[in-house]
Every structure is written in C-alpha cells, then in structure tokens.
Design a protein around this motif. Structure first.
Motif, mmCIF file in Angstrom:
data_model
loop_
_atom_site.group_PDB
_atom_site.id
_atom_site.type_symbol
_atom_site.label_atom_id
_atom_site.label_comp_id
_atom_site.label_asym_id
_atom_site.label_seq_id
_atom_site.Cartn_x
_atom_site.Cartn_y
_atom_site.Cartn_z
ATOM 1 N N LEU A 303 49.791 50.286 102.643
ATOM 2 C CA LEU A 303 49.207 48.953 102.738
ATOM 3 C C LEU A 303 48.384 48.608 101.498
ATOM 4 C CD1 LEU A 303 48.096 49.017 106.489
ATOM 5 C CD2 LEU A 303 50.159 47.996 105.521
ATOM 6 N N GLY A 304 48.571 49.387 100.424
ATOM 7 C CA GLY A 304 47.847 49.147 99.196
ATOM 8 C C GLY A 304 46.525 49.885 99.159
ATOM 9 N N LYS A 310 42.963 43.183 102.411
ATOM 10 C CA LYS A 310 44.326 43.021 101.895
ATOM 11 C C LYS A 310 45.310 43.850 102.714
ATOM 12 C CE LYS A 310 43.799 40.255 98.349
ATOM 13 N NZ LYS A 310 44.520 38.948 98.244
ATOM 14 N N GLU A 313 46.307 41.887 105.700
ATOM 15 C CA GLU A 313 47.256 40.833 105.340
ATOM 16 C C GLU A 313 48.653 41.405 105.154
ATOM 17 O OE1 GLU A 313 45.836 38.824 101.898
ATOM 18 O OE2 GLU A 313 43.946 38.203 102.843
ATOM 19 N N ARG A 314 48.751 42.567 104.530
ATOM 20 C CA ARG A 314 50.064 43.185 104.320
ATOM 21 C C ARG A 314 50.669 43.672 105.628
ATOM 22 N NH1 ARG A 314 47.074 45.516 99.646
ATOM 23 N NH2 ARG A 314 47.684 44.247 97.838
ATOM 24 N N ARG A 366 58.630 50.787 104.718
ATOM 25 C CA ARG A 366 58.702 50.009 103.478
ATOM 26 C C ARG A 366 60.012 50.257 102.750
ATOM 27 N NH1 ARG A 366 53.804 50.950 99.599
ATOM 28 N NH2 ARG A 366 55.062 49.483 98.385
#
Length: 528
Positions: A303-304, A310, A313-314, A366
């Motif tokens: 998810l970063g 963030k 959001e992802r 992913r």
C-alpha cells in the motif's frame, strides 16, 4: 450485518462469525423481558432486562433435574453428553420430541467429584463451543485454571452439533459470498437484496420451527439448565465477543446464580442494530489505520510507504479495481471478487499476528494473484478445502435477525445512511452499510429489542475491552461495564479482537487470578 466474531486461541486459526447484529432478549414478556422497547438513534435509554424469578417453575423442573450421561469423545481427556431443553420456554412440553431441542455438550474429564465447571463460549453467534474447548481452551488455558475447573463447552441451539440451522447448499453459499456488497446500480442492488431474501428463505425452509427459537435469551436459559444438570450452584463462565452478550444476558436473568463471569471483547446490548453496525464500522477503520501505520514501516508494503492515509486511499482503489475485474486464483476456476477481497482484509483485522499474511496477500494481488486473499475470505466464512461450509454463518444470521429489529428495512434506507457509514470508515463504510440490510427481509419477526443489563446482586463480573478492537469497539466494553452493577472493567491497550490469551501477561494474570480466587482487578485497570 456486522462482523463480530470469535477466536480459537493463540496460534490457532481465527474462525468466522461474520454479519452479526447485537444480541437481545425475547420480546413477548414471557421470560422476564420488557416487550417493544427500542433505543433511539438519538441515544434514548433502553429499558432494563428484568431477572427471572429465583425459583425453578414446576413445568421446567424435569429439565433442571435431568442426569447427563457422559461418554468418551474427541481428544483424550474429554467426554460428551446431550442436554434436553424446551424449544419454547413459554410453552414447555417435556418429553415431546418436536417440542424439545437436544444440545451437545463436552467437558474435560473432572479430576474429582467436587470439581466445579467453567462454561466457555467463543462467540459468534455461531461459534462451536465444543470445538473451541476440545481444540483450543482445553490445551491453551493455564494449567492452574484447568486443574481448578472442568472446562465445559455447549454448542448453543442452532449451532454446530446442537440441531444446527441450515440455509443454503455449499454451491449456493459459494455464490452468496461473491455477491457485490457495494452495488453501483439498480440491477446490482436488486441482486444483493435478492441474495439476502434467498438466504433467509432457505433458513426457514431447511430449519423449520427452530428458526424462531434461537435467541440469545433462550440460549442463556439453556446455560442455566446445564448449570443445574452439572450440579453447580453458580455459573462460572468465560465468554468472548458475542459470548459476552450471552454471559451478560445470563447475569441479567439469573443474577443470584452468576458466579465468576469473564466477558472479553464486550458487546453493549443497549444499542440499536444500526448503531451496532455503524460503530463497528468505525472499529474496523481504527484497526485498518493501525495496520496501515505498521505496513508503511515495512519495505515492500503493498500500500506504499508514504503515509497511512495514502495507504487507505490505495486500499479503496484496489477494491474498486477488483470490483471491475475479479482476480484469478488458480482454484478450480474461482476468481476473487470485491466482496471476497474485502472479507479477506477484514479477516486479517481481527489479529495483529495476521498482518504479515495480509501484506503478502495484497502484494500477490497487485500482481494479479488473488489466491491468498481468497484463502483469508474462505477462512472467515469457514469454507473447507473440499468446498463445504460449517453452519456458523447460518446460525449467525438466524440468531441476530431474531435478537434485534433490522438496521434497515430496504435499499432506500441504506442509501440515506451510507454517508454516515462512509464517515465512520472511508475504506469499509459503504460495504458495511449495505451488509446491514441482511435482516431487512428475514422470514421471522424479531423477538428482541435493545435493553440495558444491570444484574443487580450478581457476584463481581470482569469485563475486558481492547482499545483497538475492530469487531467489538472499546466503547462497548465501557458501555456494558457501566450497566452491570458489579462490573470491573479491565482495559487492554492493544490491537486485535479480545484481550485474554492475546499476548498480554498483565491481562492473563488478572483474568486467571479472578477465575482462581474470585478477586477481580481494581476497576479501571489498564494493561499494555
């Protein structure tokens, strides 16, 4: 339809009891409850549950005086028996087969004739207490607790081995788990509403009269019959998650027979179904934020690594992509839908130990591989490798739709409330709002309503709450402890669902001391 559930124990699989609405009492007044009362969204106080008379009615005496016939079963050191209870406590008909329910019971073999019993319920509703006692508690509970007590598990009516509620075939359940719970148009909305209706209709067709007699109040009364049949003057009990509602209901109905009660991962019975669902939505958002904050500190976080905000959001963007194009899984043509992906993530929120598994599952997703998220979803729904399901989800809905009036009566009511759910959780809110429609077209009218439980005169009751519990938000523990007149609140400042045997020596020591000596911790004690 909310997601309170239960855990087996340290190191064991976390098993599902999804889509629950808070338990409640029978509303006909025949068993000591007050009929027709509801708690308003504005917070109007709910009425108190009235205790039952202290004496045993003559028409119930044959049940209370029954002798249990024990036989060896399951792992070494356990034995099983069958308890008979009336289908309808308002109209008991002793000896008439279709007016009685046979309940399956197990216990660890007593070490002496005077050894007291400790009834245990892992939650749900729908969790098998027999499975929990034989496969987890009977091994993981501290030796000193197992020496003092014979551990007892009884599958509640409609659950597991106790005349289980059945609703769908396995193939139908496969289809049910895939239905889109964030409908984008009128067609998807009809499909979701039809799925809930078909589920309820299947329960009524396959379960008969039992579907109207699986309330929490009736299950609590069954516990008292078992207490008597075991020869215990008082009930000693450990209940987790929904098991706290069951235990609190017992204390409210039978305060004079309540002994050492541990209510871990507490529920608040005074809340309406809509409030339960919305507050639980916020609980899962809190848990997800904790996961996201942990994830971004790991290299390769799917998810970063910039911020938890963030990451959220992802996560939402990922669900939207899967909604448009389900992922391949390599499992006999099964794909991962948005509903299953969401359930897989929810499954991992119950236990901090599952966070690494979720990171791996999201990383694989992913790359287009949804197999690991599907495995998490299957675990949540208790789908076996052979494609068969336990009856957990069926019992869960049957109990919850009987215990409280539905959160929503139809799709339009959901649409009006969606904003408040999305405010509670940008990640899960929309799906949780639509999931709360599941009891809207239930084939049996609810028999219960929100209420408060005082249990005046009961021995000290230990309520345990975890600050970042996703399924039973910490505020519920405070709410229940504030109602019970003899409650002591023990707080676990941590993550995950429930507190006992979750890695905190402080919590475990306090609970064990209470079970062994009857001495609860000081009210307001906090463990880290």
């Amino acid at each position: 339809m909310n997601h309170t559930r239960f855990v087996r124990g340290p190191g064991a699989a976390l098993v599902g009891a999804a889509l629950l609405v808070s338990g409640c009492t029978s509303g006909d007044g025949s068993d000591g409850t007050r009929s027709g009362a509801t708690a308003s969204e504005a917070g109007a106080p709910a009425p108190h549950l009235r205790p039952l008379p202290a004496g045993v009615p003559d028409e119930l005496r044959p049940y209370y005086d029954q002798k249990l016939h024990w036989r060896g079963c399951g792992p070494a050191g356990f034995e099983c028996a069958t308890l008979r209870v009336p289908l309808d406590y308002a109209h008991p008909q002793h000896g008439k087969r279709d007016a009685e329910v046979r309940l399956a019971v197990t216990r660890s073999k007593p070490r002496g004739g005077d050894q007291p019993h400790l009834q245990v319920n892992p939650g749900g509703p729908g969790g098998s207490a027999i499975e929990y006692v034989q496969e987890s508690a009977g091994l993981s509970y501290p030796e000193e607790v197992r020496k003092r007590y014979s551990l007892v598990g009884m599958d509640p009516r409609g659950v597991g081995r106790s005349e289980p509620v059945t609703c769908l075939t396995d193939k139908q359940m496969d289809a049910y788990t895939r239905v889109d719970q964030t409908p984008d148009d009128a067609a998807e909305t009809r499909e979701l509403a039809d799925a809930y209706k078909k589920f309820g209709k299947g329960c009524a067709q396959r379960s008969g009269k039992l579907i109207g007699h699986v309330s929490t109040t009736e299950a609590a009364r069954d516990m008292d019959v078992l207490r008597s049949a075991l020869g215990d003057k008082k009930l000693d009990y450990v209940g987790a998650s929904y098991g706290t509602y069951l235990g609190a209901t017992y204390a409210g109905l039978f305060p004079g027979r309540s002994g050492r009660l541990v209510l871990d991962g507490a529920m608040d019975p005074s809340l309406s179904s809509r409030r339960v669902n919305r507050e639980q939505t916020a609980g899962f958002e809190t848990a997800f934020k904790a996961f996201a904050e942990d994830c971004v500190r790991h290299s390769g976080c799917p998810l970063g690594r910039d911020s938890a905000g963030k990451a959220a959001e992802r996560m939402s963007a990922f669900f939207a992509r899967v909604d448009k194009k389900p992922l391949k899984t390599g499992d006999s043509g099964r794909t991962l839908t948005e509903a299953q992906a969401t359930m897989g993530v929810i499954r991992a929120m119950y236990d901090k130990g599952s966070w690494p598994m979720l990171r791996e599952a999201l990383s694989a997703a992913r790359k287009g591989d949804g197999s690991q998220l599907l495995a998490l979803s299957d675990d949540y729904y208790e789908r076996g490798p052979d494609g068969t399901y336990s009856n957990t989800m069926y019992a869960n809905a049957a109990v919850n739709c009987l215990d409280l009036p539905p959160a929503f009566s139809g799709p339009e009511a959901v649409r009006k409330a969606t904003d408040s759910f999305e405010k509670a959780s940008p990640v899960f809110g929309r799906g949780f709002a639509w999931a709360a429609l599941n009891c809207g077209d239930w084939p049996h009218k609810p028999t219960g309503s929100p209420h408060r439980i005082a249990a005046k005169g009961a021995d000290p009751i230990l309520v345990v709450g975890t600050t970042r519990d996703p399924a039973t938000p910490y505020r519920w523990a405070r709410g229940l402890a504030g109602q019970l007149e003899t409650a002591r609140l023990l707080t676990y400042d941590g993550d995950g669902h429930t507190g006992y045997q979750r890695g905190s020596n402080c919590v475990d020591r306090a609970v064990n001391t209470y079970l062994l000596s009857g001495t609860p911790p000081k009210n307001g004690t906090t463990c880290h």
